[in-house]
Design a protein around this motif. Structure first.
Motif, PDB file in Angstrom:
ATOM      1  N   VAL A 134      44.880  28.073  16.635  1.00  0.00           N
ATOM      2  CA  VAL A 134      43.536  27.429  17.816  1.00  0.00           C
ATOM      3  C   VAL A 134      43.387  26.033  17.654  1.00  0.00           C
ATOM      4  CG1 VAL A 134      41.218  27.134  16.754  1.00  0.00           C
ATOM      5  CG2 VAL A 134      42.513  28.807  15.934  1.00  0.00           C
ATOM      6  N   LYS A 135      43.722  24.734  17.123  1.00  0.00           N
ATOM      7  CA  LYS A 135      43.841  23.347  17.919  1.00  0.00           C
ATOM      8  C   LYS A 135      43.915  23.814  19.180  1.00  0.00           C
ATOM      9  CE  LYS A 135      45.215  18.841  16.281  1.00  0.00           C
ATOM     10  NZ  LYS A 135      46.069  18.179  15.519  1.00  0.00           N
ATOM     11  N   ASN A 136      45.569  23.948  19.890  1.00  0.00           N
ATOM     12  CA  ASN A 136      46.255  24.629  20.014  1.00  0.00           C
ATOM     13  C   ASN A 136      44.990  24.880  21.136  1.00  0.00           C
ATOM     14  OD1 ASN A 136      48.038  23.495  19.491  1.00  0.00           O
ATOM     15  ND2 ASN A 136      49.203  25.041  19.066  1.00  0.00           N
ATOM     16  N   LEU A 137      44.612  26.373  21.374  1.00  0.00           N
ATOM     17  CA  LEU A 137      43.767  26.750  21.585  1.00  0.00           C
ATOM     18  C   LEU A 137      42.424  26.041  22.288  1.00  0.00           C
ATOM     19  CD1 LEU A 137      43.152  30.626  20.026  1.00  0.00           C
ATOM     20  CD2 LEU A 137      44.843  29.494  22.437  1.00  0.00           C
ATOM     21  N   LYS A 138      41.636  25.167  21.264  1.00  0.00           N
ATOM     22  CA  LYS A 138      41.101  24.273  21.641  1.00  0.00           C
ATOM     23  C   LYS A 138      40.637  23.248  22.129  1.00  0.00           C
ATOM     24  CE  LYS A 138      37.790  24.736  17.317  1.00  0.00           C
ATOM     25  NZ  LYS A 138      38.095  24.589  15.857  1.00  0.00           N
ATOM     26  N   ASN A 139      42.136  22.776  22.626  1.00  0.00           N
ATOM     27  CA  ASN A 139      42.369  21.909  23.733  1.00  0.00           C
ATOM     28  C   ASN A 139      42.779  21.982  24.539  1.00  0.00           C
ATOM     29  OD1 ASN A 139      42.841  19.478  21.477  1.00  0.00           O
ATOM     30  ND2 ASN A 139      45.020  20.287  21.411  1.00  0.00           N
ATOM     31  N   ILE A 140      42.853  23.548  25.055  1.00  0.00           N
ATOM     32  CA  ILE A 140      42.924  24.244  26.754  1.00  0.00           C
ATOM     33  C   ILE A 140      42.139  24.399  26.900  1.00  0.00           C
ATOM     34  CG2 ILE A 140      45.741  23.477  26.600  1.00  0.00           C
ATOM     35  CD1 ILE A 140      45.626  27.268  26.205  1.00  0.00           C
ATOM     36  N   LEU A 141      40.824  25.432  26.248  1.00  0.00           N
ATOM     37  CA  LEU A 141      39.781  26.507  26.701  1.00  0.00           C
ATOM     38  C   LEU A 141      39.045  25.752  26.421  1.00  0.00           C
ATOM     39  CD1 LEU A 141      40.553  29.084  24.363  1.00  0.00           C
ATOM     40  CD2 LEU A 141      41.204  29.091  26.638  1.00  0.00           C
ATOM     41  N   PRO A 142      37.679  25.676  26.956  1.00  0.00           N
ATOM     42  CA  PRO A 142      36.769  25.276  27.134  1.00  0.00           C
ATOM     43  C   PRO A 142      35.359  25.302  26.529  1.00  0.00           C
ATOM     44  CG  PRO A 142      36.593  26.940  28.743  1.00  0.00           C
ATOM     45  CD  PRO A 142      38.285  27.111  27.897  1.00  0.00           C
ATOM     46  N   GLN A 143      34.675  24.347  26.004  1.00  0.00           N
ATOM     47  CA  GLN A 143      34.228  24.220  24.227  1.00  0.00           C
ATOM     48  C   GLN A 143      33.324  25.852  24.723  1.00  0.00           C
ATOM     49  OE1 GLN A 143      31.795  20.511  24.182  1.00  0.00           O
ATOM     50  NE2 GLN A 143      34.114  19.724  24.225  1.00  0.00           N
ATOM     51  N   ALA A 144      32.797  25.850  23.380  1.00  0.00           N
ATOM     52  CA  ALA A 144      31.515  26.521  22.923  1.00  0.00           C
ATOM     53  C   ALA A 144      32.003  28.092  22.832  1.00  0.00           C
ATOM     54  CB  ALA A 144      30.421  27.296  24.267  1.00  0.00           C
ATOM     55  N   ILE A 145      33.584  28.157  22.417  1.00  0.00           N
ATOM     56  CA  ILE A 145      34.165  29.561  21.721  1.00  0.00           C
ATOM     57  C   ILE A 145      34.540  29.151  20.697  1.00  0.00           C
ATOM     58  CG2 ILE A 145      36.415  30.187  22.090  1.00  0.00           C
ATOM     59  CD1 ILE A 145      36.608  29.290  25.171  1.00  0.00           C
ATOM     60  N   ASP A 146      34.678  31.058  20.011  1.00  0.00           N
ATOM     61  CA  ASP A 146      34.264  31.230  18.932  1.00  0.00           C
ATOM     62  C   ASP A 146      35.448  31.479  18.944  1.00  0.00           C
ATOM     63  OD1 ASP A 146      31.485  30.117  18.680  1.00  0.00           O
ATOM     64  OD2 ASP A 146      30.976  32.458  18.442  1.00  0.00           O
ATOM     65  N   PHE A 147      36.622  31.152  17.452  1.00  0.00           N
ATOM     66  CA  PHE A 147      38.004  31.504  16.715  1.00  0.00           C
ATOM     67  C   PHE A 147      37.079  31.998  15.512  1.00  0.00           C
ATOM     68  CE2 PHE A 147      38.144  27.840  20.091  1.00  0.00           C
ATOM     69  CZ  PHE A 147      39.731  28.596  20.984  1.00  0.00           C
ATOM     70  N   TYR A 148      38.110  33.654  15.494  1.00  0.00           N
ATOM     71  CA  TYR A 148      37.892  33.990  14.073  1.00  0.00           C
ATOM     72  C   TYR A 148      39.279  34.781  13.657  1.00  0.00           C
ATOM     73  CZ  TYR A 148      33.259  34.533  14.588  1.00  0.00           C
ATOM     74  OH  TYR A 148      32.009  34.470  15.458  1.00  0.00           O
ATOM     75  N   HIS A 149      40.147  34.112  11.947  1.00  0.00           N
ATOM     76  CA  HIS A 149      41.433  34.934  11.870  1.00  0.00           C
ATOM     77  C   HIS A 149      40.948  36.532  11.616  1.00  0.00           C
ATOM     78  CE1 HIS A 149      45.391  34.094   9.381  1.00  0.00           C
ATOM     79  NE2 HIS A 149      45.609  35.054  10.201  1.00  0.00           N
ATOM     80  N   ILE A 150      41.408  37.620  12.075  1.00  0.00           N
ATOM     81  CA  ILE A 150      41.487  38.907  11.754  1.00  0.00           C
ATOM     82  C   ILE A 150      43.098  39.428  11.461  1.00  0.00           C
ATOM     83  CG2 ILE A 150      39.831  39.134  13.001  1.00  0.00           C
ATOM     84  CD1 ILE A 150      41.097  40.447  15.294  1.00  0.00           C
ATOM     85  N   GLY A 151      42.725  40.589  10.426  1.00  0.00           N
ATOM     86  CA  GLY A 151      43.923  41.164  10.497  1.00  0.00           C
ATOM     87  C   GLY A 151      44.744  40.845   9.041  1.00  0.00           C
ATOM     88  N   SER A 152      45.613  41.896   8.563  1.00  0.00           N
ATOM     89  CA  SER A 152      45.860  41.751   7.601  1.00  0.00           C
ATOM     90  C   SER A 152      46.142  40.139   6.916  1.00  0.00           C
ATOM     91  CB  SER A 152      46.874  43.065   7.267  1.00  0.00           C
ATOM     92  OG  SER A 152      46.424  44.332   6.816  1.00  0.00           O
ATOM     93  N   THR A 153      46.881  39.779   8.029  1.00  0.00           N
ATOM     94  CA  THR A 153      47.341  38.087   7.937  1.00  0.00           C
ATOM     95  C   THR A 153      46.009  37.256   7.456  1.00  0.00           C
ATOM     96  OG1 THR A 153      47.138  37.185   9.665  1.00  0.00           O
ATOM     97  CG2 THR A 153      49.433  38.075   9.718  1.00  0.00           C
ATOM     98  N   ALA A 154      45.086  37.297   7.268  1.00  0.00           N
ATOM     99  CA  ALA A 154      43.189  37.013   7.469  1.00  0.00           C
ATOM    100  C   ALA A 154      43.538  37.015   5.614  1.00  0.00           C
ATOM    101  CB  ALA A 154      42.996  36.853   8.584  1.00  0.00           C
ATOM    102  N   ILE A 155      43.930  37.946   5.167  1.00  0.00           N
ATOM    103  CA  ILE A 155      43.631  38.738   3.749  1.00  0.00           C
ATOM    104  C   ILE A 155      45.136  38.712   2.447  1.00  0.00           C
ATOM    105  CG2 ILE A 155      42.587  40.697   2.409  1.00  0.00           C
ATOM    106  CD1 ILE A 155      42.373  42.165   5.396  1.00  0.00           C
ATOM    107  N   SER A 156      44.929  37.223   2.013  1.00  0.00           N
ATOM    108  CA  SER A 156      45.687  36.787   0.956  1.00  0.00           C
ATOM    109  C   SER A 156      45.493  38.309   0.385  1.00  0.00           C
ATOM    110  CB  SER A 156      45.601  35.552   0.007  1.00  0.00           C
ATOM    111  OG  SER A 156      44.367  35.948  -0.919  1.00  0.00           O
ATOM    112  N   GLY A 157      47.067  38.261  -0.710  1.00  0.00           N
ATOM    113  CA  GLY A 157      47.390  39.589  -1.214  1.00  0.00           C
ATOM    114  C   GLY A 157      47.908  40.887  -0.655  1.00  0.00           C
ATOM    115  N   ILE A 158      47.574  40.826   0.315  1.00  0.00           N
ATOM    116  CA  ILE A 158      47.978  41.667   0.849  1.00  0.00           C
ATOM    117  C   ILE A 158      49.215  41.845   2.271  1.00  0.00           C
ATOM    118  CG2 ILE A 158      46.125  43.201   0.437  1.00  0.00           C
ATOM    119  CD1 ILE A 158      45.579  43.537   3.282  1.00  0.00           C
ATOM    120  N   MET A 159      49.832  42.542   1.809  1.00  0.00           N
ATOM    121  CA  MET A 159      51.035  43.054   2.643  1.00  0.00           C
ATOM    122  C   MET A 159      50.530  43.276   4.179  1.00  0.00           C
ATOM    123  SD  MET A 159      54.183  45.301   1.883  1.00  0.00           S
ATOM    124  CE  MET A 159      55.249  44.884   2.369  1.00  0.00           C
TER     125      MET A 159
END
Length: 176
Positions: free
Chosen positions: A36-61
């Protein structure tokens, strides 16, 4: 000389990039934050970022692939962001109905150390965020989801379509 990814058959791609699950890794959130830090450096402002998927949920594979929603205001901005992402190593995987999927970390010899899936969307089209938050807020259901993923993975070598079907079924049962 190895084939380019674009020259490989679907079967060759599945063999090169098998679906596998790993125990949750605490560094996945760091990988998300770095990208996200890399993306913020190359993309225009006013963009939202969200971590999704199972890697965003601690405790599950999870598959060790960091899924990120990049939400933009307009279709014009989506086009602009797509071009910037392509210039910075992302590959367009699919495009449909104001949704685009881009990947980074797929090489002719297999997965790179860090693999990312960008889900480029218009703002407001973020159902996966609600699904992730629901699982975080309901750890028992998250564990059931994990158990079902493991069962199906072992039985069917879990394909992306199967994962999508699984998520849709779980969402329907949650809504009822």
């Amino acid at each position: 000389m190895s084939k380019k990814l674009s020259e490989m058959s679907l079967e060759e791609l599945w063999q090169l990039f098998p679906i596998f699950l790993e125990n949750h890794k605490t560094y996945w959130v760091d990988w998300y934050n770095e990208e996200v830090k890399n993306l913020k450096n190359i993309l225009p402002q006013a963009i939202d970022f969200y971590h999704i998927g199972s890697t965003a949920i601690s405790g599950i594979m999870a598959k060790p692939i960091i899924d990120i929603i990049v939400a933009v205001d307009t279709c014009n901005q989506m086009s602009q962001v797509t071009n910037i992402l392509k210039e910075n190593g992302y590959i367009i995987m699919s495009e449909k109905d104001n949704r685009m999927a881009l990947n980074k970390g797929y090489t002719e010899s297999g997965f790179a150390e860090k693999v990312y899936h960008i889900h480029l969307r218009l703002k407001g089209d973020i159902d996966e965020v609600y699904f992730k938050n629901y699982l975080i807020d309901n750890p028992d259901i998250a564990k059931e989801y994990e158990e079902l993923k493991i069962k199906l993975w072992k039985k069917y070598e879990l394909t992306e379509m199967l994962i999508l079907t699984l998520k849709q079924s779980l969402c329907k049962s949650i809504q009822n």
